[in-house]
Design a protein around this motif. Structure first.
Motif, PDB file in Angstrom:
ATOM      1  N   VAL A  43       0.675   4.275  -2.801  1.00  0.00           N
ATOM      2  CA  VAL A  43       0.505   5.693  -2.480  1.00  0.00           C
ATOM      3  C   VAL A  43       1.673   6.513  -3.045  1.00  0.00           C
ATOM      4  CG1 VAL A  43       0.389   7.389  -0.615  1.00  0.00           C
ATOM      5  CG2 VAL A  43      -0.858   5.232  -0.422  1.00  0.00           C
ATOM      6  N   ASP A  80       0.828  -1.208   0.000  1.00  0.00           N
ATOM      7  CA  ASP A  80       0.000   0.000   0.000  1.00  0.00           C
ATOM      8  C   ASP A  80       0.867   1.265   0.000  1.00  0.00           C
ATOM      9  OD1 ASP A  80      -2.261  -1.523  -0.046  1.00  0.00           O
ATOM     10  OD2 ASP A  80      -2.639  -1.416   2.114  1.00  0.00           O
ATOM     11  N   ARG A  81       1.990   1.207   0.723  1.00  0.00           N
ATOM     12  CA  ARG A  81       2.907   2.348   0.722  1.00  0.00           C
ATOM     13  C   ARG A  81       3.420   2.638  -0.695  1.00  0.00           C
ATOM     14  NH1 ARG A  81       5.415   4.380   5.211  1.00  0.00           N
ATOM     15  NH2 ARG A  81       4.637   3.578   7.214  1.00  0.00           N
TER      16      ARG A  81
END
Length: 441
Positions: free
Chosen positions: A378, A374-375
């Motif tokens: 983003v 997810d990092r």
């Protein structure tokens, strides 16, 4: 970064002024250092030949840069600056680049298309580099000028047709004998034209030089320059059979080579070819000598016809050369324009990167404990947004950089985004002006 040039040549100033503005090679290091000490000068190259002195410089302010060069020349020569301005020409920006390209191609020389100037441009550049006087823009400019000079000569053959009497004499000799190696020349008369023609012949392979002159000491002096030998003028005909080529250029008001004596001298040659080049006015050689078997005689009019024809050929080549120069000029201007906007583009991308990093850290902190996947998603999203936002202004700025209004668009962009360009120190420790090309080495 702006490129300027101030110069003086055989068309703009008499020899007494050119002498005072010339630079000896041993003084060049100190002169380049002195010129670079002017605050307005970011780098410089001095081209000094027998017919021209030109100073090329990089500056950030046109007027201050030009005034610095004029002051430097005035200090160097002791000639008042107002008089310096009367005798010199000044080029800026686009015109400077075109002028240097034309100089390197031999289009601005006293003899159209001459080859020596290209080596002189290269040597001036090498010396300036050796003394640490140049910068990136001047380096690229002179490297390109040398390339242009080579290309013009290769593609147009502008230097292939001799346009001086002495060179034409050599070309005619090469046409007749094909190879001048091991040939001998008898030089009648010891003036400048005789010396120059003999010098060209020796440079092209002639090994034996005999000099005959009414002043025997002068004949000895000239013969010594070519490891040749002098003969008394009264014994001239005794040495005709030794020569393949005769160059005659005396100041006599009458013939000095007569048909009757030449008949006997030619008979002793056993049918060997003899080429006679009479470049004296009035003529030295009786015209009927050219009718003798095995003898080819050229007078000054014959040579001048060849010169005129070759000059017309060089003029045709020069038209093609001008087209090559315009093509290469456009390429260099594109490169220079790109360099001009690079600091602004770099500052804009830095501005975008700083905002991205700040907002990315804030978003990731607020999301808390998320997976590495997810990092990355983003971070990728943030990168994509910034890159897409900046793509159009960067692309447009590059396009506008190639137009006369390029610097205005660059300045607007700097003001809109409040960009701070890096205060990069140049080679001289001078602070580049905001919005200018950072090109210090």
């Amino acid at each position: 970064m702006l490129i300027i040039a101030v110069g003086v040549n055989h068309r703009t100033a008499p020899v007494e002024i050119r002498e005072r503005l010339s630079f000896s090679e041993h003084s060049l290091g100190m002169s380049l250092s002195r010129l670079n000490s002017y605050p307005a000068i970011e780098g410089c190259i001095i081209l000094s030949t027998c017919n021209r002195t030109e100073i090329y410089a990089a500056t950030r302010k046109l007027d201050e840069g030009l005034n610095a060069i004029w002051d430097f020349l005035s200090q160097k020569s002791g000639v008042d600056i107002s008089e310096i301005k009367n005798f010199t020409y000044a080029h800026t920006l686009y015109d400077t680049i075109r002028h240097l390209f034309r100089v390197a191609a031999g289009l601005d020389s006293m003899i159209l298309g001459e080859t020596q100037i290209l080596g002189q441009v290269r040597h001036a550049y090498q010396l300036a580099c050796q003394y640490g006087a140049t910068n990136r823009v001047l380096n690229t400019l002179f490297q390109q000028a040398i390339t242009v000079g080579k290309r013009v000569r290769t593609e147009t053959g502008i230097d292939q047709n001799a346009v001086s009497i002495s060179y034409v004499a050599v070309e005619l000799a090469k046409q007749q004998f094909r190879d001048l190696s091991g040939r001998s020349v008898l030089v009648i008369g010891a003036g400048k034209m005789s010396e120059l023609t003999a010098r060209h012949l020796v440079a092209n392979g002639v090994t034996g030089v005999i000099v005959s002159n009414r002043s025997y000491p002068r004949a000895v002096e000239l013969a010594a320059q070519f490891n040749g030998r002098a003969v008394k003028f009264d014994h001239l005909y005794q040495h005709i059979e030794e020569a393949d080529i005769i160059i005659s250029c005396t100041a006599a008001s009458h013939y000095v080579v007569h048909l009757s004596e030449m008949k006997e001298a030619v008979a002793r040659r056993g049918g060997r070819e003899l080429m006679i080049i009479d470049i004296a006015v009035p003529r030295d050689v009786e015209p009927a000598v050219g009718d003798l078997p095995g003898v080819t005689l050229y007078d000054i009019d014959d040579l001048q016809q060849v010169v005129d024809h070759n000059l017309e050929e060089r003029k045709k080549a020069a038209v093609i050369a001008e087209g090559i120069i315009e093509e290469e000029l456009d390429k260099f201007m594109q490169w220079l324009s790109m360099q001009f906007v690079i600091p602004t583009i770099a500052a804009l991308k830095k501005w975008g990167e700083e905002i991205k990093q700040k907002e990315l850290r804030r978003a990731l902190n607020r999301l808390g404990n998320i997976s590495e996947h997810d990092r990355k998603v983003v971070s990728s999203l943030a990168n994509s947004i910034v890159n897409q936002l900046l793509h159009v202004p960067v692309a447009q700025l590059k396009a506008y950089a190639l137009t006369p209004e390029g610097h205005l668009y660059m300045k607007v962009l700097q003001n809109l985004f409040k960009l701070e360009l890096p205060g990069e120190q140049s080679r001289n420790g001078k602070e580049p002006a905001q919005g200018s090309l950072a090109t210090g080495q």
